[in-house]
Design an enzyme around this catalytic site. Structure first.
Site, PDB file in Angstrom:
ATOM      1  N   HIS A 313     -50.882  60.209  25.256  1.00  0.00           N
ATOM      2  CA  HIS A 313     -49.921  59.847  26.289  1.00  0.00           C
ATOM      3  C   HIS A 313     -48.671  59.312  25.620  1.00  0.00           C
ATOM      4  O   HIS A 313     -48.758  58.632  24.601  1.00  0.00           O
ATOM      5  CB  HIS A 313     -50.526  58.778  27.222  1.00  0.00           C
ATOM      6  N   ASP A 371     -56.350  62.342  33.193  1.00  0.00           N
ATOM      7  CA  ASP A 371     -56.735  63.722  33.484  1.00  0.00           C
ATOM      8  C   ASP A 371     -58.034  64.145  32.820  1.00  0.00           C
ATOM      9  O   ASP A 371     -58.586  65.193  33.156  1.00  0.00           O
ATOM     10  CB  ASP A 371     -55.623  64.671  33.040  1.00  0.00           C
TER      11      ASP A 371
HETATM   12  N1  ACO Z   1     -54.558  66.690  20.847  1.00  0.00           N
HETATM   13  C1  ACO Z   1     -54.274  66.735  19.519  1.00  0.00           C
HETATM   14  N2  ACO Z   1     -53.232  66.121  18.945  1.00  0.00           N
HETATM   15  C2  ACO Z   1     -52.415  65.426  19.744  1.00  0.00           C
HETATM   16  C3  ACO Z   1     -52.632  65.322  21.128  1.00  0.00           C
HETATM   17  C4  ACO Z   1     -53.740  65.990  21.688  1.00  0.00           C
HETATM   18  N3  ACO Z   1     -54.017  65.928  22.993  1.00  0.00           N
HETATM   19  N4  ACO Z   1     -51.660  64.578  21.680  1.00  0.00           N
HETATM   20  C5  ACO Z   1     -50.869  64.209  20.674  1.00  0.00           C
HETATM   21  N5  ACO Z   1     -51.306  64.726  19.493  1.00  0.00           N
HETATM   22  C6  ACO Z   1     -50.738  64.505  18.166  1.00  0.00           C
HETATM   23  C7  ACO Z   1     -49.446  65.302  17.986  1.00  0.00           C
HETATM   24  O1  ACO Z   1     -49.712  66.567  17.432  1.00  0.00           O
HETATM   25  C8  ACO Z   1     -48.698  64.404  17.031  1.00  0.00           C
HETATM   26  O2  ACO Z   1     -49.236  64.546  15.738  1.00  0.00           O
HETATM   27  P1  ACO Z   1     -48.278  64.389  14.426  1.00  0.00           P
HETATM   28  O3  ACO Z   1     -47.754  62.992  14.463  1.00  0.00           O
HETATM   29  O4  ACO Z   1     -49.189  64.676  13.294  1.00  0.00           O
HETATM   30  O5  ACO Z   1     -47.195  65.425  14.579  1.00  0.00           O
HETATM   31  C9  ACO Z   1     -49.043  63.003  17.489  1.00  0.00           C
HETATM   32  O6  ACO Z   1     -50.348  63.133  18.095  1.00  0.00           O
HETATM   33  C10 ACO Z   1     -48.066  62.407  18.484  1.00  0.00           C
HETATM   34  O7  ACO Z   1     -48.008  63.264  19.611  1.00  0.00           O
HETATM   35  P2  ACO Z   1     -46.666  63.739  20.335  1.00  0.00           P
HETATM   36  O8  ACO Z   1     -46.862  65.129  20.857  1.00  0.00           O
HETATM   37  O9  ACO Z   1     -45.490  63.496  19.449  1.00  0.00           O
HETATM   38  O10 ACO Z   1     -46.622  62.709  21.530  1.00  0.00           O
HETATM   39  P3  ACO Z   1     -45.797  62.854  22.843  1.00  0.00           P
HETATM   40  O11 ACO Z   1     -45.606  61.478  23.368  1.00  0.00           O
HETATM   41  O12 ACO Z   1     -44.569  63.691  22.646  1.00  0.00           O
HETATM   42  O13 ACO Z   1     -46.767  63.701  23.818  1.00  0.00           O
HETATM   43  C11 ACO Z   1     -48.446  64.244  25.399  1.00  0.00           C
HETATM   44  C12 ACO Z   1     -47.609  63.126  24.749  1.00  0.00           C
HETATM   45  C13 ACO Z   1     -47.527  65.392  25.891  1.00  0.00           C
HETATM   46  C14 ACO Z   1     -49.173  63.692  26.613  1.00  0.00           C
HETATM   47  C15 ACO Z   1     -49.456  64.776  24.353  1.00  0.00           C
HETATM   48  O14 ACO Z   1     -50.301  63.740  23.934  1.00  0.00           O
HETATM   49  C16 ACO Z   1     -50.277  65.952  24.887  1.00  0.00           C
HETATM   50  O15 ACO Z   1     -49.787  67.094  24.856  1.00  0.00           O
HETATM   51  N6  ACO Z   1     -51.514  65.692  25.376  1.00  0.00           N
HETATM   52  C17 ACO Z   1     -52.341  66.738  25.943  1.00  0.00           C
HETATM   53  C18 ACO Z   1     -51.865  67.068  27.338  1.00  0.00           C
HETATM   54  C19 ACO Z   1     -52.207  65.988  28.334  1.00  0.00           C
HETATM   55  O16 ACO Z   1     -53.336  65.525  28.423  1.00  0.00           O
HETATM   56  N7  ACO Z   1     -51.184  65.621  29.147  1.00  0.00           N
HETATM   57  C20 ACO Z   1     -51.382  64.628  30.194  1.00  0.00           C
HETATM   58  C21 ACO Z   1     -50.463  63.487  30.076  1.00  0.00           C
HETATM   59  S1  ACO Z   1     -50.853  62.287  31.272  1.00  0.00           S
HETATM   60  C22 ACO Z   1     -50.201  62.814  32.706  1.00  0.00           C
HETATM   61  O17 ACO Z   1     -49.238  63.540  32.797  1.00  0.00           O
HETATM   62  C23 ACO Z   1     -50.861  62.325  33.886  1.00  0.00           C
END
Ligand code: ACO
Length: 436
Positions: A313, A371
């Protein structure tokens, strides 16, 4: 806004004079540096794609402490609201700032209930869609279409219009979502039943048919009500910011909420519950718990493009408090439906356990979000997977409209107009086509 005692000083290494920027304090949470005069004073913009360090507004509605894993609506912890109040009380709180007393609750419930029907013409509009259309495609269209039906509540600058639009949207969203579902399965629409609760009425419109009596299960009713409460607002997330930006041009509330629905659809936002359930089903089909290790390996491989959906998140760097409540509800609903041994729930629990111990997730502070479990609950209730995000939209409508109305009432509000760092071609002349 309250000025902090300190100011921020911005200095430049090229000898340009430094400037002082005011700092404001909120009631809780990080202070903000006011950069509104920065461009006027320096000719420079700030650069913050994805709004990682930018507060785009002031708000008194929802507060999240991502490190603590705390979520407050108008100061009340989500755990207390989810266990001690129902969704319509939460709507009252978000819209008007206070929880209702018994009389106010009765009046508010009556007001919402009296607006649950939609214009009969709406079903003919719905018929224009293919039967296999995604419910979010249908919902984006239907919500936008409300502005063509309710001309007496489309003036965003009129507080009375805004309030009527808010009530209409909260009241009619369940009807529209259920209509979208009935349409895709080819069943007759069920009209709202006003002696049922908000969640009970939704279950009725979804699962009743004119041929059989339908009895609302109190466990499922409570579970759905909790899903609605947990999703009701989440401060300045992507869809809420979309609603604010869209509404900032002065467009009508129905059009602004339709924009929010469209934004919510994406898998990085509201579409994650659908994506999380599809992921669990995929793992289950391909070997189940025994294959978790292999799956986690793929998730950790940046080149695979696979994410653990329902994890991570932007704001929570701790367990999402909504995920805990959802996990509880999940157990209750599975027991009610006789699905205690549901393979997807077992898989989710096993995945969560492994991910919470794995350094990849621990070091990045990736925890389950709401979720991760909401899809399993909805599936157990009988809600088809493509409808999950539409249910989220139904629940988030109150948050969107409360935030929109707060923005319009804020004397500091302006049309949203971000700037850019331009890195394209400089001025050049068009050549005649034969010379290009
Ligand atoms: N699985 C694997 N790796 C992940 C995940 C994941 N679900 N989420 C984040 N990471 C990793 C990224 O690859 C990144 O790694 P790095 O630092 O080595 O490059 C690091 O964790 C930071 O993640 P970001 O993508 O930079 O974080 P951001 O804040 O931009 O994204 C998000 C947040 C979009 C929610 C992301 O965690 C994601 O895509 N999660 C899966 C989708 C999801 O469950 N979305 C629901 C959000 S809650 C809602 O809307 C109700």
């Amino acid at each position: 806004m309250k000025l902090a005692d300190n100011k921020a000083t911005l200095s430049f290494s090229n000898g340009s004079p430094s400037i002082e920027l005011p700092v404001y304090q909120g009631s809780v949470g990080p202070d903000v540096i006011d950069i509104r005069k920065l461009y006027g004073q320096t000719g420079m913009f700030t650069y913050d794609p994805g709004f990682l360090s930018t507060a785009a507004c002031q708000s008194a509605i929802t507060y999240i402490d991502g490190d603590k894993g705390e979520l407050l609506y108008r100061g009340y912890p989500i755990e207390q609201l989810a266990t001690g109040c129902d969704f319509l009380e939460t709507c009252h709180l978000l819209l008007y700032g206070e929880l209702p007393n018994a009389k106010a609750k009765g009046d508010f419930t009556k007001l919402v209930t009296m607006h649950t029907m939609v214009n009969e013409q709406m079903q003919f509009f719905l018929r224009g869609f293919r039967r296999d259309a995604h419910p979010m495609a249908i919902l984006t269209g239907l919500v936008g279409a409300l502005s063509a039906f309710y001309h007496d509540s489309t003036d965003i600058n009129n507080p009375k219009h805004r309030e009527i639009a808010a009530i209409r949207l909260i009241a009619k969203m369940p009807t529209l979502v259920a209509m979208a579902y009935k349409y895709t399965v080819g069943q007759p629409y069920m009209y709202p039943k006003n002696d049922l609760s908000y969640a009970g009425n939704f279950l009725h419109m979804m699962f009743a048919t004119p041929c059989e009596p339908y009895k609302v299960s109190p466990v499922l009713e409570r579970a759905l009500d909790r899903i609605f409460t947990l999703h009701a607002d989440h401060e300045q997330n992507a869809s809420t910011s979309t609603v604010r930006l869209c509404g900032s041009s002065g467009t009508n509330p129905f059009a602004a909420i339709a924009a929010g629905v469209a934004c919510l659809w994406g898998p990085a936002h509201g579409g994650a519950n659908e994506a999380a359930l599809n992921m669990l089903e995929d793992i289950n089909r391909n070997g189940g718990v025994a294959k978790i290790g292999e799956f986690i390996k793929q998730v950790k491989d940046k080149n695979s493009g696979i994410k653990l959906m329902g994890f991570g998140h932007r704001v929570y760097k701790n367990y999402d408090p909504r995920a805990k409540l959802m996990q509880e509800t999940c157990k209750e609903v599975l027991a009610e439906m006789g699905l205690e041994n549901d393979p997807l729930f077992k898989l989710a629990m096993a995945l969560e356990k492994i991910a919470l111990e794995d350094d990849y997730f621990v070091s990045r502070k990736l925890y389950p979000n709401v979720d991760f479990y909401s899809g399993i609950v909805q599936r157990a209730i009988g809600i088809p997977v493509p409808l999950f995000t539409a249910i989220f939209a139904l629940a988030r409508t109150v948050g969107w409209i409360a935030q929109l109305n707060e923005m319009i009432g804020d004397p500091e509000y302006k049309i949203g107009r971000p700037r850019q760092l331009f890195n394209g071609s400089q001025r050049r002349d068009v050549l005649p086509i034969v010379k290009r």
